[in-house]
Scaffold this motif. Structure first.
Motif, PDB file in Angstrom:
ATOM      1  N   ASP A 121     -15.089  14.355 101.850  1.00 30.17           N
ATOM      2  CA  ASP A 121     -13.941  13.437 101.918  1.00 30.17           C
ATOM      3  C   ASP A 121     -13.381  13.380 103.336  1.00 30.17           C
ATOM      4  OD1 ASP A 121     -13.394  12.273  99.353  1.00 30.17           O
ATOM      5  OD2 ASP A 121     -12.760  14.227  98.627  1.00 30.17           O
ATOM      6  N   ASN A 122     -13.288  14.534 103.975  1.00 25.07           N
ATOM      7  CA  ASN A 122     -12.657  14.631 105.292  1.00 25.07           C
ATOM      8  C   ASN A 122     -13.591  14.312 106.452  1.00 25.07           C
ATOM      9  OD1 ASN A 122      -9.800  15.423 105.145  1.00 25.07           O
ATOM     10  ND2 ASN A 122     -10.541  17.223 104.058  1.00 25.07           N
ATOM     11  N   HIS A 123     -14.870  14.138 106.179  1.00 24.17           N
ATOM     12  CA  HIS A 123     -15.848  13.862 107.235  1.00 24.17           C
ATOM     13  C   HIS A 123     -15.756  12.403 107.661  1.00 24.17           C
ATOM     14  CE1 HIS A 123     -19.626  13.671 109.422  1.00 24.17           C
ATOM     15  NE2 HIS A 123     -19.756  14.975 109.286  1.00 24.17           N
ATOM     16  N   GLN A 124     -15.875  12.158 108.958  1.00 30.93           N
ATOM     17  CA  GLN A 124     -15.725  10.792 109.475  1.00 30.93           C
ATOM     18  C   GLN A 124     -16.830   9.855 109.003  1.00 30.93           C
ATOM     19  OE1 GLN A 124     -16.029  10.496 113.754  1.00 30.93           O
ATOM     20  NE2 GLN A 124     -17.591  12.089 113.888  1.00 30.93           N
ATOM     21  N   ASN A 125     -17.964  10.402 108.554  1.00 35.70           N
ATOM     22  CA  ASN A 125     -19.034   9.571 108.008  1.00 35.70           C
ATOM     23  C   ASN A 125     -19.176   9.733 106.500  1.00 35.70           C
ATOM     24  OD1 ASN A 125     -19.872   8.523 110.548  1.00 35.70           O
ATOM     25  ND2 ASN A 125     -20.919  10.441 110.966  1.00 35.70           N
ATOM     26  N   GLY A 126     -18.165  10.346 105.867  1.00 42.07           N
ATOM     27  CA  GLY A 126     -18.250  10.684 104.465  1.00 42.07           C
ATOM     28  C   GLY A 126     -17.751   9.619 103.515  1.00 42.07           C
ATOM     29  N   VAL A 127     -17.080  10.051 102.462  1.00 41.73           N
ATOM     30  CA  VAL A 127     -16.702   9.209 101.330  1.00 41.73           C
ATOM     31  C   VAL A 127     -16.019   7.917 101.747  1.00 41.73           C
ATOM     32  CG1 VAL A 127     -15.296   9.102  99.241  1.00 41.73           C
ATOM     33  CG2 VAL A 127     -16.518  11.215  99.824  1.00 41.73           C
ATOM     34  N   ASN A 128     -15.048   8.016 102.616  1.00 47.68           N
ATOM     35  CA  ASN A 128     -14.248   6.832 102.946  1.00 47.68           C
ATOM     36  C   ASN A 128     -14.943   5.893 103.923  1.00 47.68           C
ATOM     37  OD1 ASN A 128     -11.726   7.503 101.376  1.00 47.68           O
ATOM     38  ND2 ASN A 128     -11.964   9.343 102.612  1.00 47.68           N
ATOM     39  N   LYS A 129     -15.794   6.452 104.767  1.00 48.90           N
ATOM     40  CA  LYS A 129     -16.617   5.599 105.632  1.00 48.90           C
ATOM     41  C   LYS A 129     -17.623   4.829 104.786  1.00 48.90           C
ATOM     42  CE  LYS A 129     -18.199   4.042 109.576  1.00 48.90           C
ATOM     43  NZ  LYS A 129     -17.438   3.044 110.349  1.00 48.90           N
ATOM     44  N   ILE A 130     -18.119   5.472 103.740  1.00 52.02           N
ATOM     45  CA  ILE A 130     -19.045   4.809 102.827  1.00 52.02           C
ATOM     46  C   ILE A 130     -18.381   3.606 102.174  1.00 52.02           C
ATOM     47  CG2 ILE A 130     -20.378   5.095 100.700  1.00 52.02           C
ATOM     48  CD1 ILE A 130     -20.630   8.106 101.511  1.00 52.02           C
ATOM     49  N   ILE A 131     -17.119   3.760 101.735  1.00 52.27           N
ATOM     50  CA  ILE A 131     -16.365   2.643 101.155  1.00 52.27           C
ATOM     51  C   ILE A 131     -16.196   1.536 102.187  1.00 52.27           C
ATOM     52  CG2 ILE A 131     -14.192   1.903 100.099  1.00 52.27           C
ATOM     53  CD1 ILE A 131     -13.814   4.769  99.116  1.00 52.27           C
ATOM     54  N   CYS A 132     -15.806   1.918 103.406  1.00 48.92           N
ATOM     55  CA  CYS A 132     -15.605   0.927 104.483  1.00 48.92           C
ATOM     56  C   CYS A 132     -16.887   0.131 104.728  1.00 48.92           C
ATOM     57  CB  CYS A 132     -15.160   1.621 105.762  1.00 48.92           C
ATOM     58  SG  CYS A 132     -13.487   2.296 105.711  1.00 48.92           S
ATOM     59  N   ASN A 133     -18.007   0.833 104.780  1.00 48.59           N
ATOM     60  CA  ASN A 133     -19.286   0.150 105.002  1.00 48.59           C
ATOM     61  C   ASN A 133     -19.605  -0.802 103.861  1.00 48.59           C
ATOM     62  OD1 ASN A 133     -19.579   1.612 107.362  1.00 48.59           O
ATOM     63  ND2 ASN A 133     -20.973   3.113 106.483  1.00 48.59           N
ATOM     64  N   GLN A 134     -19.320  -0.372 102.645  1.00 47.88           N
ATOM     65  CA  GLN A 134     -19.600  -1.201 101.478  1.00 47.88           C
ATOM     66  C   GLN A 134     -18.764  -2.480 101.488  1.00 47.88           C
ATOM     67  OE1 GLN A 134     -22.050  -0.274  99.561  1.00 47.88           O
ATOM     68  NE2 GLN A 134     -21.942  -1.921  98.056  1.00 47.88           N
ATOM     69  N   LEU A 135     -17.535  -2.376 102.002  1.00 42.75           N
ATOM     70  CA  LEU A 135     -16.634  -3.534 102.045  1.00 42.75           C
ATOM     71  C   LEU A 135     -16.757  -4.324 103.346  1.00 42.75           C
ATOM     72  CD1 LEU A 135     -13.379  -1.946 100.544  1.00 42.75           C
ATOM     73  CD2 LEU A 135     -15.156  -3.251  99.353  1.00 42.75           C
ATOM     74  N   GLY A 136     -17.535  -3.804 104.289  1.00 48.51           N
ATOM     75  CA  GLY A 136     -17.710  -4.503 105.558  1.00 48.51           C
ATOM     76  C   GLY A 136     -16.532  -4.374 106.497  1.00 48.51           C
ATOM     77  N   LEU A 137     -15.804  -3.265 106.432  1.00 50.05           N
ATOM     78  CA  LEU A 137     -14.645  -3.071 107.310  1.00 50.05           C
ATOM     79  C   LEU A 137     -15.091  -2.651 108.706  1.00 50.05           C
ATOM     80  CD1 LEU A 137     -12.136  -1.195 104.951  1.00 50.05           C
ATOM     81  CD2 LEU A 137     -12.426  -3.662 105.302  1.00 50.05           C
ATOM     82  N   LYS A 138     -14.431  -3.212 109.705  1.00 48.40           N
ATOM     83  CA  LYS A 138     -14.733  -2.923 111.108  1.00 48.40           C
ATOM     84  C   LYS A 138     -13.570  -2.153 111.744  1.00 48.40           C
ATOM     85  CE  LYS A 138     -18.358  -5.610 110.608  1.00 48.40           C
ATOM     86  NZ  LYS A 138     -19.730  -5.039 110.504  1.00 48.40           N
ATOM     87  N   ASN A 139     -13.833  -1.603 112.944  1.00 50.63           N
ATOM     88  CA  ASN A 139     -12.799  -0.907 113.724  1.00 50.63           C
ATOM     89  C   ASN A 139     -12.095   0.160 112.891  1.00 50.63           C
ATOM     90  OD1 ASN A 139     -13.317  -2.790 115.860  1.00 50.63           O
ATOM     91  ND2 ASN A 139     -11.955  -4.249 114.857  1.00 50.63           N
ATOM     92  N   THR A 140     -12.875   0.971 112.207  1.00 47.26           N
ATOM     93  CA  THR A 140     -12.296   1.959 111.300  1.00 47.26           C
ATOM     94  C   THR A 140     -11.750   3.182 112.034  1.00 47.26           C
ATOM     95  OG1 THR A 140     -14.490   2.932 110.967  1.00 47.26           O
ATOM     96  CG2 THR A 140     -13.764   1.263 109.377  1.00 47.26           C
ATOM     97  N   GLN A 141     -10.728   3.786 111.438  1.00 46.78           N
ATOM     98  CA  GLN A 141     -10.181   5.033 111.932  1.00 46.78           C
ATOM     99  C   GLN A 141      -9.635   5.832 110.753  1.00 46.78           C
ATOM    100  OE1 GLN A 141      -6.727   2.609 113.965  1.00 46.78           O
ATOM    101  NE2 GLN A 141      -6.072   4.744 113.879  1.00 46.78           N
TER     102      GLN A 141
END
Length: 364
Positions: A103-123
């Motif tokens: 969950d806390n990893h920058q390429n983990g759970v939430n980055k996976i969601i961002c990629n699935q939704l096509g979100l850019k400029n993530t932090q």
């Protein structure tokens, strides 16, 4: 391949030190010297998953949620948790959970969601606090570069998008050794004044033992003077949740429809529409109600999470759209990511994605 070797790769996937204090991640059953024949990756370990592992000759299960979360006083098979543990041990199956470490990893759970939704400029939405420490030590000019490079190689000096960061200042050091000393400069019982370099580097706390080992090996002094401080700085690359932007703004209805399709949601519970377009989106897989205020603070137009209670929808407070997409749904692609990661690390090893749907929530 021995389990201990695989654990090294899993530590790269999701460093256990990243996990929240309340969590129970890591090796839950098994012996680190055990020979592993195959790995089954799943979301939750249930009895049918153990059966699948047996059928597919996998004696290591890597799961997202830990089957053992709180302590067990008895293991008699009366609960589903006890039955899973009994069956795993009887069949010599090791279980390893990643949960909030991923969950806390920058390429983990939430980055996976961002990629699935096509979100850019993530932090990171909620950066991890009290995770950065500072090492301060002192050495002579002749030893300075060697010592500093050794600390860098051990992982010190990484700040955000920069590495090999340090602060170096000159000063005057003094000491006098006793009868048991063996000073690098000067003699026993001699008061020595010598020009020294003060070296300061930051590091992530889970690297502390590695950093100290590198320092002692590279330092030229018989007695190494050093200090370690816990900093209040937030770690911008470790933490819960993420926030990013859609390529093109969507209406609230179109946004929810897109989310429903991309995340394969059975239903989405949401707060009242605000008649505004959605561009900036915050996400937090699993139970994320604690981050509603942070999502508002960061000016998100929408916040996707799960397990919102009735009164928490009021916290939208006409500032953003809250969307509860379901706990399992918010984390559903995590197991795919784990499989892809492990295949890259161990391309010639049996790594299998579980076919079991372990979502306990059904939709009518």
């Amino acid at each position: 391949m021995k389990l201990n070797t695989i654990l090294e790769e899993l530590e790269l996937l999701a460093p256990l030190a990243y996990a929240e204090d309340f969590d129970n991640v890591g090796l839950l059953t098994g012996n680190i010297e055990q020979e592993i024949n195959g790995i089954l990756v799943c979301h939750d370990v249930l009895e049918n998953v153990i059966d699948e592992a047996i059928e597919k000759k996998c004696n290591l299960i890597v799961c997202f949620h830990p089957i053992l979360f709180s302590g067990l006083k008895k293991i008699t098979g009366k609960t589903y948790v006890e039955r899973v543990i009994i069956k795993a041990i009887q069949n010599h199956i090791a279980i390893f959970a990643v949960h909030t470490a991923l969950d806390n990893h920058q390429n983990g759970v939430n980055k996976i969601i961002c990629n699935q939704l096509g979100l850019k400029n993530t932090q990171i939405l909620v950066p991890k606090e009290k995770y950065i420490r500072k090492l301060v030590t002192y050495t002579i000019l002749e030893n300075h570069e060697q010592l500093r490079n050794a600390l860098f190689e051990a992982g010190a000096g990484n700040i955000g998008n920069y590495e090999d960061c340090s602060f170096n200042s000159k000063g005057l050091g003094t000491y006098m050794g006793n009868e048991n000393s063996n000073p690098e400069i000067g003699q026993r019982f001699e008061f020595v004044e010598n020009e020294e370099i003060k070296l300061e580097v930051t590091f992530e706390k889970h690297l502390e033992s590695k950093i100290l080992k590198a320092m002692f090996q590279a330092h030229c002094y018989e007695e190494v003077a050093y200090e370690i401080y816990e900093l209040q700085n937030q770690h911008q690359n470790i933490g819960l949740g993420m926030i990013g932007e859609l390529e093109t703004a969507l209406s609230e209805l179109d946004f929810l429809q897109m989310v429903k399709e991309k995340m394969q949601c059975g239903a989405i519970r949401h707060s009242a529409f605000l008649a505004k377009n959605i561009k900036k989106v915050a996400v937090l897989g699993g139970s994320g109600s604690f981050a509603i205020s942070q999502a508002k603070k960061m000016k998100a137009d929408a916040f996707l999470t799960a397990d919102l209670k009735y009164h928490q929808f009021y916290e939208a407070d006409n500032q953003l759209l809250l969307a509860d997409i379901g706990h399992y749904e918010s984390e559903r692609y995590t197991k795919n990511y784990i499989v892809e990661f492990l295949i890259k690390k161990m391309p010639n090893f049996a790594i299998i994605l579980s076919e079991q749907n372990t979502n306990p929530v059904k939709y009518f």
